[in-house]
Design a protein around this motif. Structure first.
Motif, PDB file in Angstrom:
ATOM      1  N   CYS A   1       0.845  -1.197   0.000  1.00  0.00           N
ATOM      2  CA  CYS A   1       0.000   0.000   0.000  1.00  0.00           C
ATOM      3  C   CYS A   1       0.882   1.249   0.000  1.00  0.00           C
ATOM      4  O   CYS A   1       1.899   1.318   0.673  1.00  0.00           O
TER       5      CYS A   1
ATOM      6  N   CYS B   1      -0.975   3.146   6.520  1.00  0.00           N
ATOM      7  CA  CYS B   1      -1.899   2.011   6.388  1.00  0.00           C
ATOM      8  C   CYS B   1      -1.483   0.899   7.356  1.00  0.00           C
ATOM      9  O   CYS B   1      -0.291   0.648   7.550  1.00  0.00           O
TER      10      CYS B   1
ATOM     11  N   SER C   1      -1.499  -2.139   6.910  1.00  0.00           N
ATOM     12  CA  SER C   1      -0.730  -3.196   6.234  1.00  0.00           C
ATOM     13  C   SER C   1       0.750  -2.841   6.147  1.00  0.00           C
ATOM     14  O   SER C   1       1.580  -3.699   5.832  1.00  0.00           O
TER      15      SER C   1
ATOM     16  N   CYS D   1      -7.042  -0.319  -1.697  1.00  0.00           N
ATOM     17  CA  CYS D   1      -6.594  -1.001  -0.479  1.00  0.00           C
ATOM     18  C   CYS D   1      -7.822  -1.376   0.351  1.00  0.00           C
ATOM     19  O   CYS D   1      -8.698  -0.548   0.607  1.00  0.00           O
TER      20      CYS D   1
ATOM     21  N   CYS E   1      -7.302   0.823   3.945  1.00  0.00           N
ATOM     22  CA  CYS E   1      -7.365   2.289   4.040  1.00  0.00           C
ATOM     23  C   CYS E   1      -7.992   2.925   2.810  1.00  0.00           C
ATOM     24  O   CYS E   1      -8.113   4.144   2.729  1.00  0.00           O
TER      25      CYS E   1
HETATM   26 ZN   LIG Z   1      -3.728   0.778   2.641  1.00  0.00          ZN
END
Ligand SMILES: [Zn+2]
Length: 153
Positions: A108, A113, A115, A138, A141
Motif C-alpha cells: 500500500c 496504512c 498493512s 486497499c 485504508c
Molecule cells: Zn492501505
C-alpha cells in the motif's frame, strides 16, 4: 518467425508474451521466481512490437504455469498472453484475468496504512476496481493504486 529469433524457442514449458516493456523482472517476482531458482529461463526485454511499441517476453522451461499462478501478473501485464509449449508446439493459450482481490503482492502506498505497520503483520489486500487499465483499492485504508508496478513487494 523473425520475432521468435529474439528468444530461443523452448521444447516444453511456458511462454509469457506481451508483457509491457521493462516489466519482465516484476513478472518473475510475482511468479515467485528469484535468484535462487533452478528454472531455466529466457527473458527478452524491450523487443520491438507493432502493437505495444516495446514488450518483454519470458520463457520458463519445463514448467507449465497454472492459470491461478499466472493470473496475478495481470496486475502489471493485463494484456499478457500465455502459451503452453509441449514438444515444441503450442498446446494451449491463455489470457490473464485479474483476481477480484490480491493479497500480499502489492504494498500500500499509504505509509500509515495498517498493512505497512511493522508491529501488526497484516498482509496487504487490494480489491480490483478496474482491470484494464488496472486499478486497485486497499482493503484497509481505501488508498487507490493506479500503477502496481512500482509497488510490487
Ligand atoms: Zn492501505
Amino acid at each position: 518467425m523473425k520475432k521468435e529469433l529474439k528468444v530461443v524457442p523452448i521444447k516444453n514449458g511456458t511462454v509469457i508474451d506481451h508483457i509491457p516493456g521493462g516489466q519482465a523482472l516484476n513478472v518473475l517476482k510475482i511468479l515467485g521466481i528469484n535468484a535462487r531458482t533452478n528454472a531455466v529461463l529466457s527473458v527478452a526485454m524491450n523487443v520491438r512490437s507493432k502493437k505495444m511499441g516495446r514488450k518483454d517476453i519470458v520463457k520458463v522451461e519445463d514448467r507449465e504455469l497454472k492459470p491461478e499462478e499466472v493470473d496475478k501478473i495481470a496486475l502489471i501485464a493485463p494484456n499478457a498472453k500465455i502459451n503452453i509449449i509441449g514438444d515444441s508446439e503450442v498446446v494451449a493459450k491463455h489470457k490473464v484475468y485479474l483476481p477480484k482481490s490480491i493479497e500480499g503482492i502489492i504494498r500500500c502506498a499509504n505509509p500509515n496504512c495498517i498493512s505497512n505497520a511493522e508491529k501488526e503483520s497484516v498482509i496487504s489486500k487490494f480489491i480490483t476496481v478496474s482491470e484494464n487499465p488496472p486499478l486497485f483499492r486497499c482493503f484497509y485504508c481505501e488508498r487507490i493504486i493506479e500503477d502496481a508496478s512500482g509497488n510490487i513487494i
